[in-house]
Design an enzyme around this catalytic site. Structure first.
Site, PDB file in Angstrom:
ATOM      1  N   THR A  96       0.865  -1.178   0.000  1.00 53.25           N
ATOM      2  CA  THR A  96       0.000   0.000   0.000  1.00 53.25           C
ATOM      3  C   THR A  96       0.904   1.230   0.000  1.00 53.25           C
ATOM      4  OG1 THR A  96      -1.631  -1.228   1.287  1.00 53.25           O
ATOM      5  CG2 THR A  96      -1.910   1.161   1.165  1.00 53.25           C
ATOM      6  N   LYS A 171      -7.044   1.489  -3.101  1.00 56.15           N
ATOM      7  CA  LYS A 171      -6.636   0.883  -1.828  1.00 56.15           C
ATOM      8  C   LYS A 171      -6.739   1.893  -0.685  1.00 56.15           C
ATOM      9  CE  LYS A 171      -4.768  -1.876   1.186  1.00 56.15           C
ATOM     10  NZ  LYS A 171      -5.638  -2.795   1.903  1.00 56.15           N
ATOM     11  N   LYS A 239      -0.024   4.728   8.595  1.00 47.85           N
ATOM     12  CA  LYS A 239       0.587   5.130   7.314  1.00 47.85           C
ATOM     13  C   LYS A 239      -0.475   5.269   6.229  1.00 47.85           C
ATOM     14  CE  LYS A 239       1.752   1.814   4.878  1.00 47.85           C
ATOM     15  NZ  LYS A 239       1.215   0.935   3.820  1.00 47.85           N
TER      16      LYS A 239
END
Ligand code: NAP
Length: 289
Positions: A96, A171, A239
């Site tokens: 990701t 995503k 994150k």
């Protein structure tokens, strides 16, 4: 049958690499901490000392690492995978990452004569181990067709979202929703416990109501048991929320709920809980007595 280079043998990468071997592909693996590659070596993978060495002779190169910084470290530079890649190879990043980083990697791959797909996944440790991941893919349809047998050895569905960067954006949208959902699940269970409810019964009822996504069913046993062995670490969820907020800024879309959730996650990181599962947010809101 393809020869595949696989970079990054963390929680997700180990299961994915295992499934590639099981489907008969030959595999060379690289992991920054080399001891983590031993398990795959026992299963028949070659172990390389650098991403560059892993990528030499590979038809397909796959990276599954933590974040933008890690991805640049494994793809770029003298010892990076692209320095060893043969022209015509298909490069896939399933981590990701930010959409901008994916587009940057795609440019570097093109300069080397390689195709590039951003192909982050949804599903967690169990889905990686069972070959049940869902891929969100950005890139050329042609390259996807060449990569399809390899992706389908690790997953069950491929969604082609558009050009490079669009898989990464899908995503982040998926995870900004999932991150907020997980936090609000923790809040609900914390209130249930504080008010004297039977939390197991509350959990059981919740999974039968319309507010409950599949994610709740997966996460509730861990949350009730205060078992924080990471399937998905708080550090990585923080994150993802950070990358999503940056996209919100870029596109002038306020994401106030995501911002609040990210700051609560930040408190968990400051308390040293980053390597534990996202469900450890319960200890931030309601420390165990
Ligand atoms: P993880 O267990 O923390 O593994 C991270 C991997 O990245 C390790 O192989 C690590 O190497 C490597 N790495 C980190 N920094 C590096 C650097 N500077 N240079 C080279 N390698 C570096 O993470 P994970 O849970 O497998 O997640 C991998 C990716 O998939 C992340 O982008 C995550 O957001 C995404 N993802 C995770 C899940 C999940 O449920 N876990 C689900 C979907 C997507 P070392 O072994 O040397 O530390």
């Amino acid at each position: 049958m393809k020869h595949i280079a696989f970079l990054g043998l963390g929680i997700m990468g180990r299961g994915m690499a295992h499934n590639l071997l099981q489907s008969g592909h030959t595999l060379t693996v690289y992991n920054r901490t080399s001891a983590r590659a031993e398990e795959l070596a026992h299963e028949g993978a070659q172990v390389a000392a650098s991403p560059r060495a892993a990528a030499e002779n590979a038809d397909v190169i796959i990276s599954m690492v933590a974040d933008d910084h890690a991805a640049r470290a494994v793809w770029l530079g003298e010892e990076g995978a692209l320095a060893g890649a043969q022209p015509g190879a298909v490069c896939i990043d399933s981590s990701t990452l930010s959409p901008a980083c994916m587009r940057e990697l795609a440019q570097h791959a093109a300069a080397r004569g390689c195709a590039f797909l951003d192909a982050p996944v949804t599903g967690s440790k169990a889905q990686a181990e069972n070959g049940e991941l869902i891929f969100f893919v950005g890139g050329d349809a042609d390259a996807i067709e060449r990569a399809r047998p390899v992706l389908m050895a690790m997953g069950k569905t491929i969604h082609h979202l558009g050009a490079n960067g669009s898989g990464a954006m899908m995503k982040l949208i998926n995870n900004l929703i999932g991150g907020v959902e997980q936090l609000v699940l923790v809040e609900g269970i914390a209130l249930a416990e504080a008010s004297g409810m039977d939390t197991a019964q509350v959990a059981s009822v919740l999974t039968q109501t319309t507010v409950s996504p599949i994610l709740f069913q997966r996460k509730l046993p861990q949350l009730l048991a205060r078992n924080y062995n990471a399937a998905f670490s708080l550090r990585l969820m923080h994150k993802d929320m950070t990358y999503a907020l940056a996209e919100g800024l870029d596109h002038h879309v306020p994401l106030p709920t995501v911002a609040a959730a990210r700051e609560i996650m930040h408190i968990g990181l400051a308390q040293g809980l980053g390597e534990q599962d996202v469900m450890v947010l319960r200890e931030v809101l309601q420390p165990a007595k």
